[in-house]
Scaffold this motif. Structure first.
Motif, PDB file in Angstrom:
ATOM      1  N   ALA A  59     -26.839  20.407  53.427  1.00  0.00           N
ATOM      2  CA  ALA A  59     -26.547  21.746  52.614  1.00  0.00           C
ATOM      3  C   ALA A  59     -25.020  20.607  51.926  1.00  0.00           C
ATOM      4  CB  ALA A  59     -26.991  22.674  52.032  1.00  0.00           C
ATOM      5  N   ASP A  67     -35.536  25.212  56.111  1.00  0.00           N
ATOM      6  CA  ASP A  67     -33.993  24.716  56.344  1.00  0.00           C
ATOM      7  C   ASP A  67     -33.553  25.811  57.434  1.00  0.00           C
ATOM      8  OD1 ASP A  67     -33.799  23.367  53.970  1.00  0.00           O
ATOM      9  OD2 ASP A  67     -33.907  24.758  52.470  1.00  0.00           O
ATOM     10  N   THR A  85     -21.930  27.424  52.007  1.00  0.00           N
ATOM     11  CA  THR A  85     -22.576  26.722  51.471  1.00  0.00           C
ATOM     12  C   THR A  85     -23.656  26.746  50.199  1.00  0.00           C
ATOM     13  OG1 THR A  85     -24.797  27.150  52.611  1.00  0.00           O
ATOM     14  CG2 THR A  85     -23.107  26.079  53.859  1.00  0.00           C
ATOM     15  N   THR A 134     -26.979  25.478  49.376  1.00  0.00           N
ATOM     16  CA  THR A 134     -28.430  24.563  48.301  1.00  0.00           C
ATOM     17  C   THR A 134     -28.691  24.074  47.376  1.00  0.00           C
ATOM     18  OG1 THR A 134     -29.569  26.787  48.003  1.00  0.00           O
ATOM     19  CG2 THR A 134     -29.187  26.548  49.969  1.00  0.00           C
ATOM     20  N   PRO A 135     -29.709  22.902  47.606  1.00  0.00           N
ATOM     21  CA  PRO A 135     -30.374  22.148  47.074  1.00  0.00           C
ATOM     22  C   PRO A 135     -30.863  22.809  45.972  1.00  0.00           C
ATOM     23  CG  PRO A 135     -30.764  21.593  49.011  1.00  0.00           C
ATOM     24  CD  PRO A 135     -30.187  22.467  49.221  1.00  0.00           C
TER      25      PRO A 135
END
Length: 395
Positions: free
Chosen positions: A195, A243, A271, A273-274
């Motif tokens: 990610a 994940d 981070t 994530t999508p």
């Protein structure tokens, strides 16, 4: 022995069927299926021209042929499929199905049609169709016949990830080895993504990172995909992903940062994530057990610095004393040389002129010098006749 049938009637008779045969006997040899049918015998009195008829049905019975199984060659795990079995015989055979293994000998289903849903993951399955019949001929003993045929079917399975840790913790400098266990047939293709890092790409079912660093922390995704082609259906792709979060700890900091170091020294790795959800993973400080190691390291460095300073001080003192000694040696050598030159220039002056006690140097001890005693005559004024007492006396 070839089965045959013979029908005998008295008088003049002949047989009428799809063929005409004259005589009282109708004999069949090498019985074939085409001999099935009704046969009629007609008898006629030649004198009175009267006639009589009688009929007989001939049924040819035969055992079943090898069964033919129709159905898919490739099936999908968890989806039902249907098989059909057919064998030619008279009378019609009885059908039943079994599993083609050496350990299972149980009838699973009866009838020509077999429906089944494969629920266990396996590469292929076998099914066996049996056709059996018992023959009761008019002439001879009854006969039992049974014949079977096998069918092998390839089992394809949708891609699925069934084992992957949700949280992995490691220390800077260590090796991270994470396995993503995947099921599917054909064997799925597996790759990893990270990610927030579109350039990251890793192939294979195991994510292997050597000498892990703080910037390696974040959310990783295991992706798997395969393509199935069931019989009679279009090809279809199946995919699954899962994940996990990698946390990397820095062993330089102790476990309880609030007690021994500034808490601001800790840092966070953020981070995305999508799904645009932001998650933060705090890099935790190591346990308090490492405080002793850190204190010992600091003390060691301080001790080393102290020893270095002491050594440097001794070196400077030794250098200074050596310089003083060399200077004294040089001065002594110059004085001795001056004495020698003066004696050579005025050989008689030393015998005529008294040397004042204050003009003579006392012996001086010089350390580490080949000259242990130095005598030097110094005169305050140059030697001339003007300094003589007779110079002041009038004539």
């Amino acid at each position: 022995m070839v089965p045959s049938i013979c029908i005998f009637m008295t008088g003049v008779c002949f047989w009428i069927t799809y063929l005409s045969v004259d005589g009282a006997f109708l004999v069949f040899t090498s019985i074939q299926r085409r001999f099935n049918g009704r046969y009629t015998c007609t008898a006629r009195n030649i004198g009175t021209a009267e006639s009589a008829t009688i009929s007989v049905d001939l049924s040819v019975i035969y055992p079943p042929s090898r069964p033919v199984i129709s159905g898919p060659d490739i099936v999908v795990l968890g989806e039902s499929f249907t098989l059909f079995c057919y064998a030619d015989s008279i009378p019609l055979p009885n059908y039943y199905w079994k599993v083609a293994t050496h350990t299972v000998d149980v009838i699973e289903a009866r009838g020509r049609v077999y429906k089944y849903t494969q629920s266990a993951s396996t590469y292929s399955i076998w099914r066996v169709c049996y056709a059996e019949v018992t023959l009761f001929p008019t002439v001879g003993a009854q006969q039992h016949h049974s014949i079977f045929e096998k069918k092998n079917m390839i089992v394809q399975e949708k891609t699925g990830i069934w084992s992957l840790p949700e949280d992995v913790r490691s220390v800077v400098g260590k090796t991270v080895d994470v396995e993503c266990k995947v099921a599917g047939a054909p064997a799925p293709q597996v790759w990893w993504t990270k990610a927030g890092n579109s350039s990251f790409a890793y192939q294979g079912g195991r994510l292997f990172i050597q000498n892990v660093q703080a910037y390696d922390a974040g959310m990783y995704t295991c992706n798997a995909q395969n393509t199935m082609t069931p019989s009679g259906q279009e090809s279809r792709d199946t995919r699954d992903s899962r994940d996990f979060v990698l946390n990397v700890e820095n062993p330089v900091f102790p476990g309880d940062c609030a007690e021994c170091f500034n808490p601001d020294l800790t840092f966070k790795i953020t981070t995305t994530t999508p799904s645009n959800t932001v998650t933060s993973a705090t890099v935790a400080c190591p346990s308090v057990a490492n405080q002793g190691l850190i204190v010992a390291t600091v003390i060691g460095w301080l001790l080393a610095a102290t020893l270095f300073a002491i050594g440097l001080l001794f070196f400077l003192r030794y250098r200074q004393s050596s310089t003083i000694t060399k200077t004294a040696e040089q001065e002594s050598s110059k004085a001795h040389a001056k004495n020698d030159i003066h004696s050579l220039a005025h050989p008689s002056m030393d015998r005529q002129l008294p040397v004042p006690p204050y003009n003579r140097m006392e012996p001086e001890m010089v350390a580490d010098s080949p000259y242990t005693e130095l005598y030097a005559d110094h005169y305050t004024e140059p030697i001339s006749d003007q300094n003589s007492p007779d110079y002041l006396t009038s004539v």
